[in-house]
Design an enzyme around this catalytic site. Structure first.
Site, PDB file in Angstrom:
ATOM      1  N   TRP A 294       0.113   0.198   2.473  1.00  0.00           N
ATOM      2  CA  TRP A 294       0.436  -1.159   2.929  1.00  0.00           C
ATOM      3  C   TRP A 294       1.662  -1.684   2.180  1.00  0.00           C
ATOM      4  O   TRP A 294       2.479  -2.416   2.729  1.00  0.00           O
ATOM      5  CB  TRP A 294      -0.763  -2.088   2.677  1.00  0.00           C
ATOM      6  CG  TRP A 294      -0.503  -3.524   3.045  1.00  0.00           C
ATOM      7  CD1 TRP A 294      -0.692  -4.106   4.266  1.00  0.00           C
ATOM      8  CD2 TRP A 294      -0.026  -4.567   2.184  1.00  0.00           C
ATOM      9  NE1 TRP A 294      -0.352  -5.431   4.225  1.00  0.00           N
ATOM     10  CE2 TRP A 294       0.058  -5.743   2.947  1.00  0.00           C
ATOM     11  CE3 TRP A 294       0.344  -4.615   0.836  1.00  0.00           C
ATOM     12  CZ2 TRP A 294       0.495  -6.960   2.420  1.00  0.00           C
ATOM     13  CZ3 TRP A 294       0.778  -5.824   0.309  1.00  0.00           C
ATOM     14  CH2 TRP A 294       0.853  -6.978   1.098  1.00  0.00           C
ATOM     15  N   HIS A 295       1.775  -1.277   0.892  1.00  0.00           N
ATOM     16  CA  HIS A 295       2.870  -1.799   0.087  1.00  0.00           C
ATOM     17  C   HIS A 295       4.224  -1.224   0.497  1.00  0.00           C
ATOM     18  O   HIS A 295       5.256  -1.835   0.242  1.00  0.00           O
ATOM     19  CB  HIS A 295       2.625  -1.505  -1.395  1.00  0.00           C
ATOM     20  CG  HIS A 295       1.633  -2.434  -2.000  1.00  0.00           C
ATOM     21  ND1 HIS A 295       0.286  -2.216  -1.939  1.00  0.00           N
ATOM     22  CD2 HIS A 295       1.792  -3.606  -2.656  1.00  0.00           C
ATOM     23  CE1 HIS A 295      -0.341  -3.214  -2.535  1.00  0.00           C
ATOM     24  NE2 HIS A 295       0.538  -4.069  -2.974  1.00  0.00           N
ATOM     25  N   GLY A 296       4.249  -0.060   1.084  1.00  0.00           N
ATOM     26  CA  GLY A 296       5.536   0.482   1.491  1.00  0.00           C
ATOM     27  C   GLY A 296       5.404   1.828   2.145  1.00  0.00           C
ATOM     28  O   GLY A 296       4.454   2.573   1.899  1.00  0.00           O
TER      29      GLY A 296
ATOM     30  N   GLY B 286      -4.297   0.904   0.942  1.00  0.00           N
ATOM     31  CA  GLY B 286      -3.732  -0.248   0.211  1.00  0.00           C
ATOM     32  C   GLY B 286      -2.368   0.110  -0.352  1.00  0.00           C
ATOM     33  O   GLY B 286      -1.443  -0.692  -0.320  1.00  0.00           O
TER      34      GLY B 286
ATOM     35  N   PHE C 142       7.388  -5.785   1.493  1.00  0.00           N
ATOM     36  CA  PHE C 142       6.128  -5.088   1.811  1.00  0.00           C
ATOM     37  C   PHE C 142       5.502  -5.581   3.109  1.00  0.00           C
ATOM     38  O   PHE C 142       5.850  -6.546   3.657  1.00  0.00           O
ATOM     39  CB  PHE C 142       5.127  -5.238   0.670  1.00  0.00           C
ATOM     40  CG  PHE C 142       5.631  -4.675  -0.631  1.00  0.00           C
ATOM     41  CD1 PHE C 142       6.466  -3.559  -0.642  1.00  0.00           C
ATOM     42  CD2 PHE C 142       5.307  -5.255  -1.834  1.00  0.00           C
ATOM     43  CE1 PHE C 142       6.948  -3.035  -1.830  1.00  0.00           C
ATOM     44  CE2 PHE C 142       5.784  -4.742  -3.023  1.00  0.00           C
ATOM     45  CZ  PHE C 142       6.601  -3.634  -3.022  1.00  0.00           C
TER      46      PHE C 142
END
Lengths: 484, 348
Positions: free
Chosen positions: A324-326, A321, A484
């Site tokens: 996933w953001h960066g 997770g 993102f």
């Protein structure tokens, strides 16, 4: 295009006009689809091809997955879909990151390898629409919902402009059936939609961009050790900025969809009033948390394979997770910290269950507890710990993150002050009001609260938001979550 | 018909917003404030996009705020029959823009570079920030941003309250007098009368500014503040200055080799400001060197009596003197520097 732009205002008015023309439902849907493509292409036209590719491939693969009875072929189709979707995401989002880490690794092994830096542009919203299409094919594989009947409806499910670029991440049963029968927004839906759109823009333009972005940028951009107050205020400013920015976008998206008669899922529910970390993830970016739970945590075993595996599964979910953001290790650490918090919370809950007090004593305790606001203290503890994680989320690198954390938790000699008196005042007021507002609203929704207000009071609040919005004129051309 | 609370609230909100905006706009106009454009990356990008299209009948101006105050664009147009594309940034080194134009192979036009020594020869990255922001926006502008600018243009031309620098919430809050924190020096704010900005990106001092010495002094104090801040920075090394000269030489060479024309212009300054500039940047070491190194011509205001004008706050010309200065500039260009303006006859 972004919601907080003149282009969007014109686009929205034209779309509302065309969408409400007395023509067939199919024609109105085509208008909606073309409008959605225009909405996306207004950012970078060539990337519309990726969107088409993703839509076409997943429509046909999804249908084949649903009808295919041969297990081997079915698995092969799923692998094709996963490779197609995740491969695209990996290339555009993680290509540079993977190469950098590979170079670090081979250099550490003694090989002198220095390839040219790839110049890859990240297509806006790729993480969001990839997750939307992925959940469709996985649902088809598991036969959890029926395939979307027409290419037009499926294209709209993927591309519908309010959710396309930054969510909420929609599941097939949440949105696809809404395109099957003619839709026309009721007057109530339009008023609610306009209210949510105003509120979302107010959150983004006035609070995130106008009040909090500058102090957060100043603190996170500082190259020297900061005074403790500045470090804390910068982190608090970011905690407010990211909430108002992202929740603002989601609120706009839900409002715009409502103006056309569609319902999008809720994405934020006053997260800074969370009294625990699992509670936090039920309130923050709800559609992503639910996606990760249903398509990652549960498939890898969830809590069904023993206590130890549950913790491992929680950590895997939160690490991915974070990623996933960066494409940066700082995001992985952010995810790891949240995973750790969830594990500790679960451990404590399990312990308390084992050492449960007898019923009579429990009743006496709960009576005592009612007299002290334990929930609010818990919420403040969660807020404090979440703020620590935001340091890794926002800092450009670990050096900056450590420097900031040291400044937050110790008195550094030769530290500098970077925030003005006005910054201190604005951040303190906005964050205090935000936290109290979250606590006050934690069990309700903004529309429920609005419905209970007298019209004159709601009108004054609404006008204040609009006036501040017009006077702000201070808005970045993007939302934080677009990257993102 | 049953009215929902939301519908009534919306009607009330629209009414309040409309009344407020009418009041706010009327109030601002009653204080004598006129239209001024937001001189952000959007407007700069609009001007930058004109460079290639209009280079046959326009001159490009780069530099800092002096160019924006001292060049009167209407006078330039009437005397030359050509347009002036103003690409200067306030308080900013022209180097990033010079690099951009030098590396833009389609640019073969006329370029006038304003030499404000403390900015042109600055090696402080902060002095290039605005130019880099403008260039970044220009290079990455999306169709949606372009369209927003087209919608914003007519709105800004009608409403005073849309001026971001002075009437946005942030700007209004900044003007509240709050005691400064220990260890911080309060950043001074330019008085509104110092610079009203036209769509051509020309800055003009207001009549009030020219009349009131106290407002002029407040701007002189701002120069002192920036001078103090500048003094805190490490001075540029001789090596960094030499490499800067090298880059300027290469950039000018790139433009002239394509058939473009480059001229350096030292715009007027006066009073204490001029004394400091002469002390830190002696003419023979900077101005003369840049001309000899690049081979490009230059116009220094000290060489022309009609250009030796008094700046009200020591650094920029008043609107009337900007006309005088621009007339002299065109005259020198034509008579001494061999510049011709073929469109002049057609338009005059």
């Amino acid at each position: 295009m972004v919601f907080n732009s003149y282009t969007f205002i014109v686009f929205f008015l034209v779309m509302m006009g065309l969408y409400n023309l007395p023509i067939s439902w199919k024609s109105r849907k085509i208008i909606l689809l073309l409008g959605s493509y225009l909405f996306y292409a207004a950012w970078n036209p060539p990337f519309i091809l990726l969107l088409w590719l993703s839509t076409v491939v997943d429509f046909f693969v999804g249908r084949a997955l649903y009808t295919q009875e041969n297990k081997a072929k079915k698995k092969l189709l799923l692998v094709v879909s996963l490779i197609g979707n995740l491969g695209m995401l990996c290339f555009f989002k993680y290509g540079g990151f993977l190469l950098d880490n590979f170079v670090l690794l081979v250099n550490a092994l003694g090989m002198d390898y220095h390839p040219a830096k790839p110049n890859i542009i990240l297509p806006a919203g790729i993480s969001f629409y990839t997750f939307t299409t992925l959940c469709y094919t996985i649902d088809m594989y598991k036969k959890e919902s029926k395939p979307v009947k027409s290419m037009l409806d499926f294209s709209l499910f993927v591309t519908f402009f309010p959710h396309l670029v930054a969510g909420p991440i929609v599941r097939p049963p949440q949105l696809a059936p809404q395109f099957e029968s003619p839709k026309k927004a009721t007057a109530q839906q339009i008023y609610e939609g306009l209210f949510l759109l105003s509120l979302g823009l107010f959150m983004k333009v006035v609070l995130a961009d106008g009040m909090l972005a500058s102090p957060a940028d100043t603190v996170f951009g500082a190259q020297k050790s900061l005074h403790t107050l500045d470090a804390w205020l910068g982190v608090l400013a970011f905690s407010g900025q990211i909430f108002f920015d992202f929740a603002g976008y989601s609120t706009c998206a839900i409002g715009v969809a409502a103006c056309m008669g569609f319902t999008l899922p809720e994405n934020f529910k006053y997260p800074y009033a969370a009294t625990g970390f699992s509670d936090f993830w039920r309130r923050w970016h709800i559609t992503l948390s639910a996606w990760l739970r249903d398509y990652l945590y549960i498939p890898i075993g969830g809590n069904r394979k023993g206590v130890f595996r549950t913790y491992i599964n929680l950590m895997i979910t939160m690490l991915l997770g974070g990623l996933w953001h960066g494409a940066n290790w700082t995001f992985v650490v952010w995810g790891a910290l949240h995973g750790l918090y969830l594990c500790i919370e679960k451990l404590m809950q399990d312990r308390f269950k084992k050492n449960a007090v007898p019923e009579d004593a429990s009743a006496a305790l709960s009576g005592w507890k009612k007299n002290i606001p334990t929930g609010f203290f818990k919420a403040m503890l969660v807020f404090f710990l979440v703020n620590v994680t935001w340091v890794f989320f926002r800092a450009p690198d670990f050096t900056s993150a450590w420097r900031l954390l040291i400044a937050m938790f110790s008195s550094v000699t030769d530290s500098i002050v970077v925030l003005t008196s006005l910054d201190v005042l604005v951040v303190t007021i906005v964050i205090t009001v935000m936290v109290l507002f979250h606590w006050r609203m934690r069990n309700t929704s903004v529309l429920q609260a609005a419905a209970k207000m007298p019209a004159w009071l709601l009108g004054i609040v609404w006008s204040a938001m609009l006036i501040l919005l017009i006077l702000s004129q201070e808005s970045s051309g993007s939302f934080i979550y677009f990257q993102f | 018909m049953k009215h929902t609370p939301l519908r009534n609230a919306l009607l009330l909100a629209c009414g309040i917003v409309l009344l407020f905006l009418i009041f706010w706009e009327t109030y601002l106009r009653s204080t004598g404030i006129g239209i001024s454009y937001d001189d952000g990356p959007e407007l700069w990008t609009h001007k930058r996009s004109l460079v290639t299209k209009e280079q046959d009948r326009a001159t490009v101006f780069i530099g800092s705020s002096r160019n924006k105050y001292d060049l009167d664009i209407e006078t330039w147009r009437s005397l030359t029959g050509e347009d002036a594309i103003q690409l200067a940034f306030e308080g900013t080194s022209p180097m990033p823009v010079l690099d951009d134009l030098a590396n833009d192979h389609s640019f073969k036009g006329k370029l006038m570079i304003d030499v404000t020594e403390m900015l042109l020869f600055s090696t402080n990255p902060e002095d290039s920030r605005l130019a880099k922001k403008g260039l970044d926006y220009y290079k990455n502008i999306t169709p949606a941003q372009w369209f927003s600018f087209q919608v914003n243009k007519p709105l800004e031309s009608q409403f005073v309250f849309l001026e971001r620098d002075y009437f946005s919430i942030k700007a209004l809050l900044k003007r509240i007098d709050i005691p400064t924190r220990a260890g911080m020096e309060k950043e001074p704010l330019f008085p509104i009368d110092f610079g009203r900005i036209s769509f051509d990106r020309q800055n003009k001092m207001s009549d009030k500014f020219l009349k009131e010495i106290s407002i002029q002094d407040s701007v002189k104090n701002i120069w002192s503040y920036y001078s103090r801040m500048g003094a805190k920075q490490p001075p540029p090394t001789q090596q960094s200055i030499d490499s800067l000269f090298q880059v300027i030489q290469e950039d000018v060479q790139k433009i002239t080799s394509r058939g473009g024309k480059v001229i350096f212009v030292r715009t007027p300054s006066s009073g204490v400001f001029l004394q400091i500039e002469q002390q830190i940047f002696p003419r023979e070491h900077f101005w003369n060197r840049i001309l000899s190194l690049t081979g490009a011509p230059g116009i220094h205001f000290m060489d022309y009596p009609e250009q030796q004008l008094i700046c009200p706050e020591d650094s920029h010309l008043s609107p009337t003197d900007a006309i005088t200065y621009t007339k002299s500039l065109v005259k020198v260009l034509e008579t001494e520097k061999g510049w011709s303006f073929p469109n002049k006859i057609k338009s005059n």
